[in-house]
Design a protein around this motif. Sequence first.
Motif, PDB file in Angstrom:
ATOM      1  N   LEU A   1       0.818  -1.215   0.000  1.00 49.68           N
ATOM      2  CA  LEU A   1       0.000   0.000   0.000  1.00 49.68           C
ATOM      3  C   LEU A   1       0.852   1.266   0.000  1.00 49.68           C
ATOM      4  O   LEU A   1       0.393   2.324  -0.427  1.00 49.68           O
ATOM      5  N   SER A   2       2.087   1.179   0.479  1.00 48.29           N
ATOM      6  CA  SER A   2       2.975   2.347   0.413  1.00 48.29           C
ATOM      7  C   SER A   2       3.317   2.682  -1.041  1.00 48.29           C
ATOM      8  O   SER A   2       3.496   3.850  -1.384  1.00 48.29           O
ATOM      9  N   SER A   3       3.389   1.645  -1.898  1.00 49.41           N
ATOM     10  CA  SER A   3       3.628   1.910  -3.327  1.00 49.41           C
ATOM     11  C   SER A   3       2.424   2.617  -3.936  1.00 49.41           C
ATOM     12  O   SER A   3       2.572   3.543  -4.747  1.00 49.41           O
ATOM     13  N   PHE A   4       1.208   2.188  -3.556  1.00 48.48           N
ATOM     14  CA  PHE A   4       0.013   2.890  -4.036  1.00 48.48           C
ATOM     15  C   PHE A   4      -0.007   4.342  -3.546  1.00 48.48           C
ATOM     16  O   PHE A   4      -0.421   5.245  -4.267  1.00 48.48           O
TER      17      PHE A   4
ATOM     18  N   LEU B   1       8.022   4.558 -11.403  1.00 51.29           N
ATOM     19  CA  LEU B   1       8.285   3.358 -12.197  1.00 51.29           C
ATOM     20  C   LEU B   1       8.793   2.197 -11.346  1.00 51.29           C
ATOM     21  O   LEU B   1       8.341   1.061 -11.524  1.00 51.29           O
ATOM     22  N   PRO B   2       9.721   2.413 -10.391  1.00 52.90           N
ATOM     23  CA  PRO B   2      10.082   1.308  -9.501  1.00 52.90           C
ATOM     24  C   PRO B   2       8.903   0.783  -8.681  1.00 52.90           C
ATOM     25  O   PRO B   2       8.814  -0.430  -8.418  1.00 52.90           O
ATOM     26  N   ALA B   3       7.985   1.689  -8.272  1.00 51.98           N
ATOM     27  CA  ALA B   3       6.805   1.238  -7.528  1.00 51.98           C
ATOM     28  C   ALA B   3       5.914   0.372  -8.411  1.00 51.98           C
ATOM     29  O   ALA B   3       5.381  -0.664  -7.967  1.00 51.98           O
TER      30      ALA B   3
ATOM     31  N   GLN C   1       7.483  -3.000  -8.696  1.00 46.78           N
ATOM     32  CA  GLN C   1       7.288  -3.807  -7.496  1.00 46.78           C
ATOM     33  C   GLN C   1       5.884  -4.395  -7.451  1.00 46.78           C
ATOM     34  O   GLN C   1       5.700  -5.584  -7.117  1.00 46.78           O
ATOM     35  N   LEU C   2       4.879  -3.593  -7.774  1.00 46.89           N
ATOM     36  CA  LEU C   2       3.507  -4.099  -7.754  1.00 46.89           C
ATOM     37  C   LEU C   2       3.307  -5.192  -8.798  1.00 46.89           C
ATOM     38  O   LEU C   2       2.619  -6.190  -8.540  1.00 46.89           O
TER      39      LEU C   2
ATOM     40  N   VAL D   1       4.877  -8.428  -7.528  1.00 47.29           N
ATOM     41  CA  VAL D   1       4.071  -9.074  -6.486  1.00 47.29           C
ATOM     42  C   VAL D   1       2.868  -9.772  -7.108  1.00 47.29           C
ATOM     43  O   VAL D   1       2.490 -10.894  -6.710  1.00 47.29           O
ATOM     44  N   TYR D   2       2.235  -9.127  -8.095  1.00 43.76           N
ATOM     45  CA  TYR D   2       1.042  -9.710  -8.719  1.00 43.76           C
ATOM     46  C   TYR D   2       1.389 -10.965  -9.513  1.00 43.76           C
ATOM     47  O   TYR D   2       0.658 -11.965  -9.469  1.00 43.76           O
ATOM     48  N   LEU D   3       2.491 -10.901 -10.264  1.00 44.47           N
ATOM     49  CA  LEU D   3       2.866 -12.047 -11.097  1.00 44.47           C
ATOM     50  C   LEU D   3       3.501 -13.159 -10.280  1.00 44.47           C
ATOM     51  O   LEU D   3       3.504 -14.324 -10.714  1.00 44.47           O
TER      52      LEU D   3
END
Length: 784
Positions: free
Chosen positions: A541-544, A593-595, A598-599, A602-604
């Motif tokens: 959620l910090s990436s969001f 872009l790094p965020a 990362q997301l 995590v999803y894949l």
Amino acid sequence: MSTPQLEEISAKLNELIRQHNQSHQEILELRKQLLLLKKEAEPESVVSADKKISPPPVVISPPTEKTPPPPVTRPAPADRKKIKQGRDLEEYIGGNLISKIGIGILVIGVGFFVKYAIDNDLVSPVIRVIGGFLAGLSLVGLAYILKEKYKNYSSILLGGGLAILYFTTFAAFDFYHLIPKSLAFGLMLVFTAFGVFAAYWYNIQAIAVIGLAGAYAVPILLSDNTGEIRNLFIYISIVNVGILSLAFRKSWRLLNYIAFVLTWGVFLSWMEDRYEAEKFFGLSLTFASVFFLLFYGALLAYKLIHLEKYNWRDVVFLLVNSFIFYGTGYGLIEGIENGDRWLGLFTLANALVHFVVTVLIYNRKLADRNLFFLVAGLVLTFLTLSAPVQLDGNWVTVLWIGEALVVFWVGRTQKVFFYEGLAYILVIMSFFSLVQDWSEGYSASVYLLDDKFLTPLFNIHFLTSFLVLAGLTAINFLHVRYPSDETRWQTLRNFGGVLLPSVLLITLFTAFLPEIQQFFTQRMVTTKIVLDGIDNFNYDLSSFSTLWTINYAFVFMAGLLVVNSRFWKNKALNIVAMAASGLTVLMFLTEGLPALYQLRAVYLNPGENPIFNPEASYLYIRYICYVFLGLNLWMNYRTIPIFADTRVKIALNLALHLIILTVLSAELQHLAHVINRAADTYALERKVQRVGFSVLWGLYGLFLVIIGLWKKLQYLRVASIALFAAILIKVFIFDLDKATLGNKTVIFLALGVLMLIISFLYQRFKNVILGDDPENEKTDEKNE
């Protein structure tokens, strides 16, 4: 008119004509004689005496027998100025500067001599001290003898003598222990008093400055760390009374400033190192009040008695003195038990002091309106502060912005610049107070229970932000509604014209940022899961939070450009907004872009975060970001024409293309991962970087060539060539030795085809390319 009268006038007129003709004949005869005399005196000149001479149109003055003496040659004004400047410089160096340097060298020489004598044990300590006193007294005596004829030179000798006497007394007490502390103190006090008297006698401020420095050096040099702070403060108070009296009588304002800095410097330094609330509270507050009243009274008395108007130095002096005392007293009271209860009363006491002075000035009309408004402004300031010091920080911020609005309205409408300047200070104070409210209010709530979380937008902190924004909007409206034509303070008003809208825009932008971050932080807290005694949170959620913060910045900057282009049309604001947009884009490239990466990872690969199940938003959030990025880039592209410099336009356009190419490269990598989610991540990334990037960049280079030919933009075509050069360097240096045969084949075929297409386009549209240059167009016309 009768006939006899006409005949009489006619007769007079004829007589005047006859006299005129006779005078004319006499003039001609005199000129002939003059020419003959000149011919006899200068026989070589050929002059015909009987030549008929026509009467000149002007009367020639009679010749003089004696030749007038030649005029006295004087230097031109510019030359005289240079001569005077040269003499002044010579006089300054020879009569002033050299003497000061000489006395300084002499004092240093005495110090070196003493050190040499100590190191080599040439003379006893008693002889050294006696010699120092004799040297100092000798300079003082010589200064007295030379005072009548060489006043400035004498004053320099006197200052040097006092410096040697101070140093020798200190050495006798501290180095050699030949005299007790009381005697050393008394001697230095005598030297100080003599220095003040000499300054008055000589009427030279520099001597008083030396005496003042010596006076404050006495307690520092003779301190034995016994904690006799009461005597120190009494001593400083007595010295200040004498110094301020001398400054008042001689109008030496520099003494006021030096005494002010030294007094508060010593007091605050002592508080920092030695203050203990249980032992020194009453003593410290008493002497802080004494120092404040001394300097406050000295400045007011000087202005009131001499009927001088306040300048900016006086305003700064008065404000700094008032707020140092208030800050010091506030800290002292806050440090005692239950001191918070007395802070409001202390603030009211400050307001009361200034109120008494205001009433005195108003009733007796002792000063100009500027002084009245200055002191009245201090009353208003402390009255306003008396409530906030008893309340929470949010209400302090609200009251400060409210006071800024009232003070600015009075200052602008009544043309009282001090109030307007005070409003600028209050605006800055309220902004920083708001920032402190954000940092304290939003961060603290994350540790509370779920039912105590802040409601987004409907909480005390955002309400404070809203009220501050309302106040700033009103102040900006008054600034535009009541323009000032006052020229004396135009520079500072111009500063205010930049400050007010800048603070408004920064506050408007920043007010929503902590709300966004707090929303995701509170969501993260709600995801808490305890496993094996360890707290686990969904840190994705910090990436969001990062991505939505950047999206908000994109929307804000684009909206600012739209509003400014349609309504305000302020070029400077456009430039600022474009610069802020550039920083936001940079933040997206370096953090966004790094965020996104990362997301996606995590999803894949759910195994990287097995506790929390990733949602589809982990993938499609990137396309929402691209929409906001595109909106931002489009508005910046529309704003580029405001720049007159072609080079700036070209640089900005190339920057836009570079950003687009960077995002396309990231998206290519993303699509490769999504399509080949089962492939080895690192192997896939290396393949994309070696092959995919080269092909993509080549295609974009082809795109630049096409746009450059279509729009006749040479710099895009040059950028395409530079991009292909970068691709070739990348391929041959970084990719070729590690690429497989298949990858090499794809790279070289793709690049070869693209470069051939570009070459063909250059040949096909040769006339278009050459048409960029007017000279080339003429050449083409001749060839055809």
